[in-house]
Scaffold this motif. Structure first.
Motif, mmCIF file in Angstrom:
data_model
loop_
_atom_site.group_PDB
_atom_site.id
_atom_site.type_symbol
_atom_site.label_atom_id
_atom_site.label_comp_id
_atom_site.label_asym_id
_atom_site.label_seq_id
_atom_site.Cartn_x
_atom_site.Cartn_y
_atom_site.Cartn_z
ATOM 1 N N ARG A 117 0.830 -1.203 0.000
ATOM 2 C CA ARG A 117 0.000 0.000 0.000
ATOM 3 C C ARG A 117 0.865 1.254 0.000
ATOM 4 N N ARG A 118 0.435 2.229 -0.762
ATOM 5 C CA ARG A 118 1.060 3.559 -0.861
ATOM 6 C C ARG A 118 2.429 3.527 -1.542
ATOM 7 N N SER A 119 2.820 2.373 -2.078
ATOM 8 C CA SER A 119 4.153 2.292 -2.678
ATOM 9 C C SER A 119 4.271 3.124 -3.950
ATOM 10 N N VAL A 120 3.170 3.259 -4.710
ATOM 11 C CA VAL A 120 3.223 4.081 -5.927
ATOM 12 C C VAL A 120 3.582 5.514 -5.563
ATOM 13 N N GLU A 121 2.980 6.022 -4.489
ATOM 14 C CA GLU A 121 3.277 7.382 -4.042
ATOM 15 C C GLU A 121 4.735 7.520 -3.628
ATOM 16 N N HIS A 122 5.267 6.495 -2.944
ATOM 17 C CA HIS A 122 6.657 6.568 -2.488
ATOM 18 C C HIS A 122 7.629 6.479 -3.658
#
Length: 230
Positions: free
Chosen positions: A191-196
């Motif tokens: 989760r949220r890896s695309v943002e990171h």
């Protein structure tokens, strides 16, 4: 079997393995670390740990090795006696044994890490004394951290396409290759890896999602060259 029943079964397997984790670490002593992972929560997959070779604690994140297993899904296999090293240079001999429920679905892993740095130094010394010392192969580095963001950032920063070149220096094909490789290594299963990843590359979240979508489309076409028709 219902998902609730499967979750109860998985919880029972993890509970049964907790004393095994302590037993493995106690058997091999301070050079050993045993870690039990629940992949249902990748960001805090560590549910039990004994020993302190990598310094992780309960509630910590999986490494990129775990991400790779997660990306392979139910096709994942045990990875035994591989050599890696920590960011601090500690040489490890490790094994990752996947856990499956009664349907065959992978839901976790039992990992064992042995600090073999002292053995490696002794081997090098004996080789030097015998005159047979060679240049050892440099094992890959693995980021072990309680914070999943740090693991994702380390994977992006160490990627061959990223090193020595900024995002702007990559053409479209190499950008797609970067996203396709990161996806194949399980980075985007978190989760949220695309943002990171977007933040690490200095691009917008929308651009990151666009490149991920395009990379997956290319992969799908490569996997199904006939376009799904017989």
């Amino acid at each position: 079997m219902s998902e609730t029943a499967l979750d109860a079964e998985r919880d029972a397997v993890l509970a049964a393995l907790r004393p095994v984790v302590d037993g493995i670490a106690a058997t091999f002593g301070p050079v050993c670390e045993a870690v039990l992972h629940d992949y249902r929560e990748p960001e805090r997959s560590v549910v039990a740990v004994a020993g302190s070779v990598t310094g992780r604690t309960v509630g910590g994140a999986m490494s990129e090795i775990g991400m790779r297993v997660l990306a392979r899904g139910d096709e994942a296999r045990d990875e035994l006696n591989y050599v890696t090293r920590t960011d601090g240079g500690t040489l490890l001999k490790s094994s990752t044994m996947v856990l499956r429920d009664s349907t065959g679905a992978v839901f976790g892993a039992l990992c064992v890490n042995l600090d073999v740095s002292a053995v490696d130094r002794a081997h090098a010394l004996l080789g030097a004394l015998a005159g047979t010392a060679g240049i050892p192969a440099d094992p890959p580095a693995t980021t072990f951290a309680d914070d999943i963001d740090a693991v994702v950032e380390a994977i992006v920063d160490a990627h061959p396409l990223r090193r020595g070149a900024g995002w702007a220096a990559l053409d479209r094909d190499r950008r797609l290759e970067l996203f396709r490789d990161l996806d194949g290594r399980g980075v985007f299963a978190v989760r949220r890896s695309v943002e990171h990843v977007a933040a690490r590359l200095g691009i917008s979240r929308a651009s990151a999602y666009h490149y991920l979508s395009q990379a997956r489309a290319v992969t799908d076409r490569a996997d199904d060259p006939a376009g799904g028709h017989p």
